[in-house]
Each structure stands twice: as C-alpha cells, then as structure tokens.
Design a protein around this motif. Structure first.
Motif, PDB file in Angstrom:
ATOM      1  N   LEU B 103       0.835  -1.206   0.000  1.00 10.68           N
ATOM      2  CA  LEU B 103       0.000   0.000   0.000  1.00 10.68           C
ATOM      3  C   LEU B 103       0.867   1.253   0.000  1.00 10.68           C
ATOM      4  N   GLY B 104       1.955   1.224   0.781  1.00 14.47           N
ATOM      5  CA  GLY B 104       2.856   2.369   0.814  1.00 14.47           C
ATOM      6  C   GLY B 104       3.418   2.663  -0.568  1.00 14.47           C
ATOM      7  N   ILE B 105       3.809   1.610  -1.265  1.00 18.84           N
ATOM      8  CA  ILE B 105       4.378   1.786  -2.600  1.00 18.84           C
ATOM      9  C   ILE B 105       3.301   2.224  -3.584  1.00 18.84           C
ATOM     10  N   ALA B 106       2.091   1.660  -3.414  1.00 18.74           N
ATOM     11  CA  ALA B 106       1.010   2.023  -4.329  1.00 18.74           C
ATOM     12  C   ALA B 106       0.649   3.496  -4.174  1.00 18.74           C
ATOM     13  N   PHE B 107       0.505   3.967  -2.922  1.00 16.82           N
ATOM     14  CA  PHE B 107       0.015   5.334  -2.741  1.00 16.82           C
ATOM     15  C   PHE B 107       1.110   6.383  -2.936  1.00 16.82           C
ATOM     16  N   TRP B 119       7.771  -3.982  -8.995  1.00 15.35           N
ATOM     17  CA  TRP B 119       6.378  -4.120  -8.552  1.00 15.35           C
ATOM     18  C   TRP B 119       5.825  -5.490  -8.924  1.00 15.35           C
ATOM     19  N   LEU B 120       6.065  -5.923 -10.170  1.00 20.09           N
ATOM     20  CA  LEU B 120       5.552  -7.232 -10.612  1.00 20.09           C
ATOM     21  C   LEU B 120       6.065  -8.342  -9.691  1.00 20.09           C
ATOM     22  N   THR B 121       7.373  -8.342  -9.423  1.00 16.26           N
ATOM     23  CA  THR B 121       7.896  -9.398  -8.543  1.00 16.26           C
ATOM     24  C   THR B 121       7.309  -9.246  -7.144  1.00 16.26           C
ATOM     25  N   GLY B 122       7.069  -8.000  -6.722  1.00 13.94           N
ATOM     26  CA  GLY B 122       6.472  -7.780  -5.403  1.00 13.94           C
ATOM     27  C   GLY B 122       5.075  -8.367  -5.308  1.00 13.94           C
ATOM     28  N   VAL B 123       4.263  -8.179  -6.349  1.00 13.79           N
ATOM     29  CA  VAL B 123       2.904  -8.740  -6.318  1.00 13.79           C
ATOM     30  C   VAL B 123       2.977 -10.269  -6.322  1.00 13.79           C
ATOM     31  N   LEU B 124       3.944 -10.825  -7.066  1.00 15.53           N
ATOM     32  CA  LEU B 124       4.119 -12.282  -7.037  1.00 15.53           C
ATOM     33  C   LEU B 124       4.495 -12.750  -5.624  1.00 15.53           C
ATOM     34  N   LEU B 125       5.303 -11.939  -4.937  1.00 15.98           N
ATOM     35  CA  LEU B 125       5.665 -12.296  -3.554  1.00 15.98           C
ATOM     36  C   LEU B 125       4.443 -12.236  -2.645  1.00 15.98           C
ATOM     37  N   LEU B 126       3.570 -11.247  -2.870  1.00 19.60           N
ATOM     38  CA  LEU B 126       2.313 -11.190  -2.114  1.00 19.60           C
ATOM     39  C   LEU B 126       1.517 -12.460  -2.365  1.00 19.60           C
ATOM     40  N   VAL B 306     -14.708 -11.191 -11.127  1.00 20.58           N
ATOM     41  CA  VAL B 306     -14.500  -9.861 -10.535  1.00 20.58           C
ATOM     42  C   VAL B 306     -13.209  -9.860  -9.710  1.00 20.58           C
ATOM     43  N   MET B 307     -13.029 -10.933  -8.900  1.00 16.21           N
ATOM     44  CA  MET B 307     -11.824 -10.992  -8.061  1.00 16.21           C
ATOM     45  C   MET B 307     -10.571 -11.103  -8.913  1.00 16.21           C
ATOM     46  N   MET B 308     -10.654 -11.898 -10.000  1.00 18.42           N
ATOM     47  CA  MET B 308      -9.475 -12.036 -10.850  1.00 18.42           C
ATOM     48  C   MET B 308      -9.155 -10.717 -11.554  1.00 18.42           C
ATOM     49  N   ALA B 309     -10.206  -9.987 -11.936  1.00 18.40           N
ATOM     50  CA  ALA B 309      -9.976  -8.685 -12.558  1.00 18.40           C
ATOM     51  C   ALA B 309      -9.290  -7.748 -11.558  1.00 18.40           C
ATOM     52  N   GLY B 310      -9.729  -7.811 -10.287  1.00 23.89           N
ATOM     53  CA  GLY B 310      -9.103  -7.000  -9.248  1.00 23.89           C
ATOM     54  C   GLY B 310      -7.620  -7.334  -9.088  1.00 23.89           C
ATOM     55  N   MET B 311      -7.333  -8.655  -9.067  1.00 23.30           N
ATOM     56  CA  MET B 311      -5.934  -9.070  -8.920  1.00 23.30           C
ATOM     57  C   MET B 311      -5.108  -8.612 -10.119  1.00 23.30           C
ATOM     58  N   ALA B 312      -5.676  -8.746 -11.323  1.00 24.11           N
ATOM     59  CA  ALA B 312      -4.950  -8.324 -12.526  1.00 24.11           C
ATOM     60  C   ALA B 312      -4.690  -6.825 -12.476  1.00 24.11           C
ATOM     61  N   ALA B 313      -5.672  -6.052 -11.983  1.00 26.95           N
ATOM     62  CA  ALA B 313      -5.499  -4.602 -11.892  1.00 26.95           C
ATOM     63  C   ALA B 313      -4.344  -4.271 -10.945  1.00 26.95           C
ATOM     64  N   VAL B 314      -4.246  -5.000  -9.830  1.00 20.00           N
ATOM     65  CA  VAL B 314      -3.148  -4.759  -8.891  1.00 20.00           C
ATOM     66  C   VAL B 314      -1.810  -5.138  -9.532  1.00 20.00           C
ATOM     67  N   LEU B 315      -1.791  -6.309 -10.185  1.00 19.00           N
ATOM     68  CA  LEU B 315      -0.543  -6.789 -10.789  1.00 19.00           C
ATOM     69  C   LEU B 315      -0.014  -5.800 -11.832  1.00 19.00           C
ATOM     70  N   PHE B 316      -0.917  -5.302 -12.667  1.00 18.50           N
ATOM     71  CA  PHE B 316      -0.479  -4.457 -13.782  1.00 18.50           C
ATOM     72  C   PHE B 316      -0.611  -2.969 -13.483  1.00 18.50           C
ATOM     73  N   LEU B 317      -0.738  -2.627 -12.196  1.00 20.66           N
ATOM     74  CA  LEU B 317      -0.927  -1.229 -11.812  1.00 20.66           C
ATOM     75  C   LEU B 317       0.082  -0.262 -12.443  1.00 20.66           C
ATOM     76  N   PRO B 318       1.375  -0.599 -12.472  1.00 24.84           N
ATOM     77  CA  PRO B 318       2.320   0.366 -13.054  1.00 24.84           C
ATOM     78  C   PRO B 318       2.036   0.661 -14.526  1.00 24.84           C
ATOM     79  N   PHE B 319       1.454  -0.312 -15.225  1.00 30.69           N
ATOM     80  CA  PHE B 319       1.189  -0.109 -16.650  1.00 30.69           C
ATOM     81  C   PHE B 319      -0.147   0.598 -16.867  1.00 30.69           C
ATOM     82  N   ILE B 320      -1.073   0.421 -15.913  1.00 31.15           N
ATOM     83  CA  ILE B 320      -2.344   1.142 -16.001  1.00 31.15           C
ATOM     84  C   ILE B 320      -2.103   2.593 -15.605  1.00 31.15           C
ATOM     85  N   ASP B 321      -1.339   2.792 -14.527  1.00 32.22           N
ATOM     86  CA  ASP B 321      -1.074   4.142 -14.017  1.00 32.22           C
ATOM     87  C   ASP B 321       0.220   4.651 -14.661  1.00 32.22           C
TER      88      ASP B 321
END
Lengths: 147, 352
Positions: B103-107, B119-126, B306-321
């Motif tokens: 969350l700290g990194i996201a915000f 970030w990608l490796t971080g989400v995989l670690l999560l 819906v949940m998978m879409a949420g996870m994908a959004a988190v995973l690819f956040l740097p590319f969306i944002d």
C-alpha cells in the motif's frame, strides 16, 4: 539460381534446430507430469449399508452414511420411503447439515438453505442438492448414482 | 587479517558489492518510514523459516496423524506451543507488513518507471505469501481448516475449461482428503519456499539496482533530498525497528497462543461460524453476498471473474497508471482508496 550468400546462417539454423528439440522434449515431459499430479479418485457407483441401521428412522429425520469421501444423507419421508442426497453444498462444497426443527438443510459456510426435498431456497447455492437413488434388497440398503 | 581479506577477495570478488553497499543512500522525507516495511518483512520471513523447520521436525502430514501431531507439538514438545504460536503470529505480522509495504508503494506511486518489474515481482511475492497462508491453514486439520480449504479449493471450479482440473490438482482428487494434507504440506514446505526465495532474490536485486524511490513531488520538482548512508546509519535504525517488532511478536505469541480445534471429520457438517484467515475475509464476505444467479449467469463465476480482474489490476498497476503526474494518476489513486475501503469494510462486516 545460385545465391551469392546464404539467407540463413549456419548458426541460426543450428540454434533453431536445438531450440526446437529442447521445446519438443520439454513438452513431451509436461504431459506425463500433468497426468501424474491428479490421482484417480472415482466416485463410487453404489454404496451398500445394513438396512437394520436405518430401519427405525422416524419420518422427516435424516441419518448419514459415507458416499465415498463425501457425506451422504439418508432421509425418511412422510410416506416412509427413503431418499438420499450427497450432503455437499452446491455453492462451494461445504458439508451441509439437516436442521430437524425447520426440516431444512443448512450450509454453515455461506448460510445456504435447502428445503426438505433438497431444493435450494435461500442464500448462495445455485442448484439443488444432488440426489441419489435408494433401494432396499433384503437386509441391505443400496444407494446408487442417479441416471 | 589483511592477507586473509585479500585471499577471500581474490576468490569471491565481492569488492564491488561491498563498495556499492558502502555508498548506498537512503533519502529522508516524510514517507521514509515506508522503507522499514521491506526489511521488517525479511525479519518475519526469517522467523517463519526457522520456526517452520522446527515444526516440521514433529509434524506428520497424514490423515491419521496431522491433527494429533499438532496437539503433540502443543502439549508434549518442550516449548512446542511457543514455536507454533510464533509461527502463526509471525505469519500474520508478515502478511500485514506485506500489505503495508504494497500500500505504501502504491500510494506513493513508487512503482513508476523504471520500477515496474520490481512491482511485478512484489505482487508475485504477495501471492506466494497468501499461498503460504492458505496451505498452512489446512495443516492442523481441524474442523475450521477443513471447511476453509474445501471452499478455497472449490473456487477455481467455476472457471471454464481448466477449472475442474485445477481443483483436482489442488485437492489431489475430487475431494479434500488425507492426500490433500500431504500435498499442501509439500507445497508449503518445499514448492513455495523455493519459489518465494527465487522471486525475492530478483526483487531485492531490482531494489538495489534502481536505488530507493524518492517521492513523486521530489522527482517532479527535481529536489535533492537529504539522505542517510545505508551502512551503518540506516541499517542501525532498521535493527532498532526489528527489536521492537520482535518484542511485540513474542509478547503476543506468549499471551495469545492459537489453539487446535477438534480433528476434522470428512463426513461432519461444516461448523458454525467458519472464517478464513483475516486476510481472506473480504473475499469470503464478497462470496457470501453474491447471489446464485445474476442475469441468468452463474453468480460464483462472476464473483471469481471480478476478483481475478481486481488481482490483474493490482498486478499491472504500473502499466495502467502510466501517467502518475497527471489527472489520470489522481483518478487511479482515488480508485485505489475506494478499493482499500471496500476490502476493510467487507472484512469488518464479515466479523460482525
């Protein structure tokens, strides 16, 4: 026509050849691996239980039996007949219980309800409880897959 | 001594690494506290490895022995209750810190270029951390863990084509049985640790490669922030944080040791009030609320999608944002707050 130089270098050809071999070898290993990791666990075609254990059930009561690895629920109807269900919620696979006072089946995981006939009546379950067919032969009770 | 140092240096050639660490800088600003989350996660990971090995000395991953061996660890092994309690609490602390780190990194949008791969490796670690939690939850084999695992492994079934197969792979067959315990144990103590350590290696390498991320405003306005040397100033401060966390962990573990429920019975109805671990509560509550059919479609499938879409959004956040400085970046921050509020709200609701 003779080309002055090859369009495809020897190195590129060998890389492709060896790469292709390795890819083919890898995919040949994957299929047995995928097969190995799922063990065969066939559902029983039928289950027999001693009738004596279930003979004295009152109407509108339910008693359990083992349907393979799943709980089976045997119910006695008003008319004295036997009906059997697979006692597993159709929502997310939790084991259900029979709430005798309400004559309904209940799944505690996500609060799903089924009526006495196994019909999903409230909560998230998408379909009725699975039914099994029951017959009595002499002193054994035979439960079979339906259909 | 100097000769020994030179002898080692000739053989390992680690001089550049030491030189790098000696001049590594940590920027100081009002979000500097977020830098402590990463190393604190490593602290708890270390504790997990040590206590996990200790538990595995006595734990037996079979239908007949799983629950009994946990009871034995808790009641007969010297300090066994404490080892298990520390393992359980340290898992909670670690996952809480993983969320805080994320969350700290996201915000602060620290995932922006060039740190997308970090970030990608971080989400995989999560993902691996949550998988550790999910597989570990089954191992004591009590009523709650059976019900939670039945639900969790049934979820993929809603997916078309591969769903049923995925469930069978996770369960070792159509049902959760003794084979599932063995499988979860092996994944928990062998597959996941290997995966996590490999990804973690890449993650830490990338963090060093790019250096610590500075806040958005500092980068935009090209402000040169004050900084601390990593060695020894920042590391000493981190060590102080570790000691505090260790003290809190041990205190909590001593006074709030987890119990063991009655041995799971494959034929018994699910117990009342089942709940997954706290970090899955929002998904649990979401599943509870989704009706069986939505516009004639399978509600469970929709919930999964819906949940998978949420996870994908988190995973690819740097590319969306991808334009963090512009309006789009602000909108995404707002959506992220909404998502966080949803997860917290649902979790609290499920506890009521």
């Amino acid at each position: 026509m003779k080309l002055p130089a090859s369009l495809y270098s020897r190195r590129a050809f060998l890389n492709g050849l060896i790469g292709g071999w390795l890819a083919a070898l890898g995919s040949a290993f994957i299929s047995p691996l995928l097969k190995y990791i799922v063990p065969p666990t066939p559902e029983p075609d039928q289950v027999t239980v001693p009738f004596a254990d279930y003979k004295d059930m009152a109407p509108h009561t339910v008693k359990g039996f083992a349907w393979g690895n799943k709980p089976g629920l045997l119910q006695r109807t008003e008319a004295g007949e036997y009906v059997a269900f697979v006692g597993v919620c159709t929502h997310l696979d939790c084991n259900v219980s029979f709430v005798a006072e309400q004559r309904r089946f209940y799944c505690a995981c996500h609060e799903g309800w089924y009526d006495e006939n196994g019909l999903n009546v409230a909560g998230p379950p998408p379909s009725p409880l699975r039914r099994l067919s029951v017959s009595v032969e002499g002193d054994t009770l035979i439960v079979k897959r339906q259909g | 001594m100097k000769a020994l140092g030179a002898w080692i240096e000739d053989r390992l050639g680690l001089g550049p690494v030491a030189a790098f660490l000696a001049k590594k800088e940590v920027p100081c600003h009002r979000h500097t506290i977020l830098y402590y989350t990463g190393s604190s996660i490593l602290l708890f990971l270390g504790i997990q490895i040590v206590t996990g090995v200790l538990l595995a000395l006595y734990y037996q991953p079979t239908l007949a022995e799983a629950n009994a061996s946990v009871v034995r660890i808790m009641t007969e092994m010297p300090l066994g209750w404490l080892v298990r309690s520390v393992h359980s609490w340290s898992a909670t602390f670690m996952i809480a810190l993983v969320f805080a780190h994320l969350l700290g990194i996201a915000f602060t949008k620290a995932y922006r270029k060039p740190r997308e791969a970090t970030w990608l490796t971080g989400v995989l670690l999560l993902g691996s951390s949550l998988a550790f939690g999910f597989t570990g939850y089954l191992l004591p084999w009590d009523e709650l863990s059976l019900a939670a695992t039945k639900v969790g492994t049934n979820l993929p079934k809603a997916l078309p084509v591969i769903g049923t197969w995925l469930t069978q792979v996770m369960r070792a067959g159509d049902d959760v049985t003794g084979d599932t315990i063995t499988r979860f144990f092996i994944v928990h103590v062998s597959v996941l640790p290997l995966a996590l350590l490999a990804i973690l290696g890449v993650h830490i390498f990338l963090v060093q490669r790019h250096g610590m991320s500075a806040p958005l405003e500092a980068e935009r306005d090209k402000i040169k922030l004050p900084w601390l040397p990593f060695w020894p100033n920042f590391l000493l401060r981190e060590a102080g944080v570790w000691f505090v966390l260790l003290g809190v962990l041990l205190t909590v573990a001593v006074f709030l040791a987890p119990g063991v429920g009655p041995q799971a019975d494959l034929m018994a109805p699910a117990p009342e009030g089942i709940k997954p671990e706290w970090y899955f509560l929002f998904m649990f509550q979401t599943l509870k609320l989704f009706p069986a059919r939505i516009l004639g479609l399978n509600g469970e499938l929709i919930a999964m999608l819906v949940m998978m879409a949420g996870m994908a959004a988190v995973l690819f956040l740097p590319f969306i944002d991808d334009r963090p400085f512009e309006r789009k970046g602000k909108v995404i921050t707002g959506l992220a707050w909404a998502g966080l509020a949803y997860a917290i709200g649902m979790s609290i609701w499920s506890l009521m």
